[in-house]
Design an enzyme around this catalytic site. Structure first.
Site, mmCIF file in Angstrom:
data_model
loop_
_atom_site.group_PDB
_atom_site.id
_atom_site.type_symbol
_atom_site.label_atom_id
_atom_site.label_comp_id
_atom_site.label_asym_id
_atom_site.label_seq_id
_atom_site.Cartn_x
_atom_site.Cartn_y
_atom_site.Cartn_z
ATOM 1 N N GLN A 30 0.885 -1.178 -0.069
ATOM 2 C CA GLN A 30 0.169 -0.035 -0.027
ATOM 3 C C GLN A 30 0.831 1.465 -0.016
ATOM 4 O O GLN A 30 0.580 2.322 -0.527
ATOM 5 C CB GLN A 30 -0.815 0.054 1.359
ATOM 6 C CG GLN A 30 -2.038 -1.033 1.082
ATOM 7 C CD GLN A 30 -3.105 -0.531 0.027
ATOM 8 O OE1 GLN A 30 -3.293 0.708 -0.522
ATOM 9 N NE2 GLN A 30 -3.797 -1.463 -0.441
ATOM 10 N N ASP A 85 -0.006 -4.394 10.461
ATOM 11 C CA ASP A 85 -0.903 -4.050 11.667
ATOM 12 C C ASP A 85 -0.360 -4.352 12.868
ATOM 13 O O ASP A 85 -0.346 -3.547 13.815
ATOM 14 C CB ASP A 85 -2.254 -4.939 11.564
ATOM 15 C CG ASP A 85 -3.142 -4.431 10.444
ATOM 16 O OD1 ASP A 85 -3.327 -3.259 9.996
ATOM 17 O OD2 ASP A 85 -3.832 -5.370 9.782
ATOM 18 N N GLU A 86 0.275 -5.498 12.855
ATOM 19 C CA GLU A 86 0.954 -6.079 14.321
ATOM 20 C C GLU A 86 2.125 -5.316 14.646
ATOM 21 O O GLU A 86 2.509 -5.250 15.961
ATOM 22 C CB GLU A 86 1.667 -7.604 14.049
ATOM 23 C CG GLU A 86 2.662 -7.566 13.217
ATOM 24 C CD GLU A 86 2.218 -7.811 11.596
ATOM 25 O OE1 GLU A 86 2.895 -8.293 10.523
ATOM 26 O OE2 GLU A 86 1.155 -7.673 11.141
ATOM 27 N N GLN A 88 2.164 -1.709 14.096
ATOM 28 C CA GLN A 88 1.613 -0.190 13.897
ATOM 29 C C GLN A 88 1.904 0.267 15.363
ATOM 30 O O GLN A 88 2.273 1.527 15.563
ATOM 31 C CB GLN A 88 0.227 -0.193 13.540
ATOM 32 C CG GLN A 88 0.384 -0.180 12.059
ATOM 33 C CD GLN A 88 -1.047 0.123 11.352
ATOM 34 O OE1 GLN A 88 -1.816 0.555 11.984
ATOM 35 N NE2 GLN A 88 -1.397 -0.205 10.248
ATOM 36 N N HIS A 110 -6.641 0.708 7.214
ATOM 37 C CA HIS A 110 -7.412 -0.340 7.654
ATOM 38 C C HIS A 110 -7.495 0.142 9.258
ATOM 39 O O HIS A 110 -6.746 0.821 9.828
ATOM 40 C CB HIS A 110 -6.713 -1.700 7.620
ATOM 41 C CG HIS A 110 -7.228 -2.884 8.386
ATOM 42 N ND1 HIS A 110 -8.516 -3.092 8.311
ATOM 43 C CD2 HIS A 110 -6.808 -3.882 8.919
ATOM 44 C CE1 HIS A 110 -9.083 -4.268 8.724
ATOM 45 N NE2 HIS A 110 -7.922 -4.685 9.405
ATOM 46 N N ASP A 193 -13.757 -6.334 6.741
ATOM 47 C CA ASP A 193 -12.707 -6.662 6.009
ATOM 48 C C ASP A 193 -12.053 -7.691 6.536
ATOM 49 O O ASP A 193 -11.875 -8.613 5.827
ATOM 50 C CB ASP A 193 -11.760 -5.456 6.076
ATOM 51 C CG ASP A 193 -10.399 -5.712 5.341
ATOM 52 O OD1 ASP A 193 -10.516 -5.456 4.263
ATOM 53 O OD2 ASP A 193 -9.647 -6.007 5.863
ATOM 54 N N GLU A 229 -8.297 -26.660 -13.569
ATOM 55 C CA GLU A 229 -9.613 -26.501 -13.490
ATOM 56 C C GLU A 229 -10.166 -25.904 -12.342
ATOM 57 O O GLU A 229 -11.327 -25.260 -12.108
ATOM 58 C CB GLU A 229 -10.105 -27.972 -13.407
ATOM 59 C CG GLU A 229 -10.112 -28.769 -14.773
ATOM 60 C CD GLU A 229 -10.867 -28.095 -15.757
ATOM 61 O OE1 GLU A 229 -11.815 -27.319 -15.380
ATOM 62 O OE2 GLU A 229 -10.463 -28.145 -17.070
ATOM 63 N N GLU A 233 -8.687 -21.224 -13.744
ATOM 64 C CA GLU A 233 -9.769 -20.758 -14.012
ATOM 65 C C GLU A 233 -10.793 -19.847 -13.225
ATOM 66 O O GLU A 233 -11.819 -19.237 -13.557
ATOM 67 C CB GLU A 233 -10.859 -21.851 -14.841
ATOM 68 C CG GLU A 233 -10.147 -22.742 -15.915
ATOM 69 C CD GLU A 233 -11.350 -23.460 -16.683
ATOM 70 O OE1 GLU A 233 -12.450 -23.075 -16.480
ATOM 71 O OE2 GLU A 233 -10.829 -24.353 -16.966
ATOM 72 N N SER A 254 -21.772 -22.231 -19.511
ATOM 73 C CA SER A 254 -22.698 -23.360 -20.178
ATOM 74 C C SER A 254 -23.878 -23.563 -19.284
ATOM 75 O O SER A 254 -23.851 -23.573 -18.098
ATOM 76 C CB SER A 254 -22.128 -24.461 -20.566
ATOM 77 O OG SER A 254 -21.463 -25.213 -19.446
#
Length: 340
Positions: A30, A85-86, A88, A110, A193, A229, A233, A254
């Site tokens: 960020q 966060d941890e 700050q 946040h 969040d 798969e 996708e 489909s």
């Protein structure tokens, strides 16, 4: 439902943010995205970093002005905290709070540390949030492409009387006025969040992918086919949902795929899953998840590191890395760990 107000560039005083000095603390995902966008928008922005750290080297390579965290705080009108966060609360206590003055804006992307009380801003300081709803690398790439990612804004304390206008102007400067800005609260942003990350976007999604992959491989199918798969996708399906909702996704796939969706989806993700989601939400609301996370990180993060290593060693990661390195559509990556 109440009427939704979405703010766009036309609704915002985009020049207001240019009258403020901004200190962005941190140059992770960020910090990278927001600070470069602010600079390109003509804002007065500096980065508060460890001067001998790798982040400072990266930031200088982009032409950013770098200061120590205390000097950046003293310089700025707006202090935007974009470190993990941890850490700050500790960095705030030691390197930010002692140098703050009345009339400044303390900003976050946040609400975790404010909502759960790990950080308490001094009197006379406004507390605001601008939260882009995308990783920082996408904040940057969308801006460079002439677009932007949506953002949330929130005002926890408005000392100066213009906190909402400042938040909107900041959000516009990082590109969000091009797509849309929505007002919320610190509590709502934080709790929704965390819930989204744990149940769908990260926790639920990654576990669903791994379990489906393992089911196919254990049944004797090629791990390469299994990867395509149940993992590759997924982006194609999510893009359809993002642009037009579930109905457009159903319209595009489909009849066979849609029937399988409508008849098997609720069998897999049944009411017992919803009950466990409620437990996850409860832990977020009462603060027990936040307490668990902060204690884990404060103790050295042994469990966290073990879980991360387990994921990195999973067969789907090895197969996926091989496949992704072989296809031309994956040559232009948003994340380059040496540069951003």
């Amino acid at each position: 439902m109440s009427n939704l107000k979405i703010y766009l560039d036309k609704d915002i005083n985009k020049d207001l943010i240019k009258t403020k000095k901004i200190a962005v603390i941190g140059f992770g995902s960020q910090g990278y995205g927001q600070s470069l966008n602010l600079k390109d928008s003509g804002c007065d922005v500096v980065l508060g970093l460890r001067l001998d750290g790798k982040s400072a080297e990266k930031a200088k390579s982009y032409g950013m002005k770098v200061m120590s965290i205390p000097d950046a705080v003293k310089y700025a009108d707006i202090v935007q905290i974009l470190i993990p966060d941890e850490v700050q609360a500790e960095v705030y206590k030691n390197e930010i709070e002692p140098y703050m003055r009345k009339g400044q804006y303390l900003m976050f992307s946040h609400g975790f540390n404010i909502h759960y009380g790990y950080i308490k801003a001094p009197e006379g300081v406004s507390i605001i949030m601008v939260a882009p709803k995308a990783p920082g690398h996408a904040v940057r790439s969308e801006f460079v492409a002439g677009r932007g990612v949506p953002s949330l804004i929130a005002i926890e304390r408005d000392v100066n009387g213009d906190s909402k206008e400042v938040a909107l102007s900041y959000a516009a400067a990082i590109g969000s006025g091009r797509t849309g800005i929505i007002e919320t609260s610190f509590r709502e942003e934080t709790e929704t969040d965390l819930f989204g990350e744990q149940t769908v976007l990260c926790g639920g999604c990654s576990s669903l992918i791994k379990n489906a992959f393992e089911t196919l491989v254990e049944a004797g199918y090629s791990p390469y086919m299994a990867y395509f798969e149940v993992c590759h996708e997924l982006k194609l399906i999510v893009d359809l949902i993002n642009q037009g909702g579930l109905s457009d996704m159903h319209y595009s796939i489909s009849n066979n795929a849609e029937y399988g969706d409508l008849t098997r989806g609720d069998f897999l993700i049944d009411k017992s899953v919803k009950e466990r989601m409620k437990k996850v939400l409860g832990d977020i609301q009462n603060g027990s998840y936040a307490d668990e996370f902060m204690k884990e990180m404060a103790s050295g993060g042994k469990k966290f590191k073990e879980l991360r290593q387990k994921t990195e060693e999973h067969l789907i990661e090895k197969v996926g890395k091989e496949i992704r390195s072989s296809f031309i559509w994956n040559k232009e990556k948003l994340v380059d760990r040496d540069k951003n």
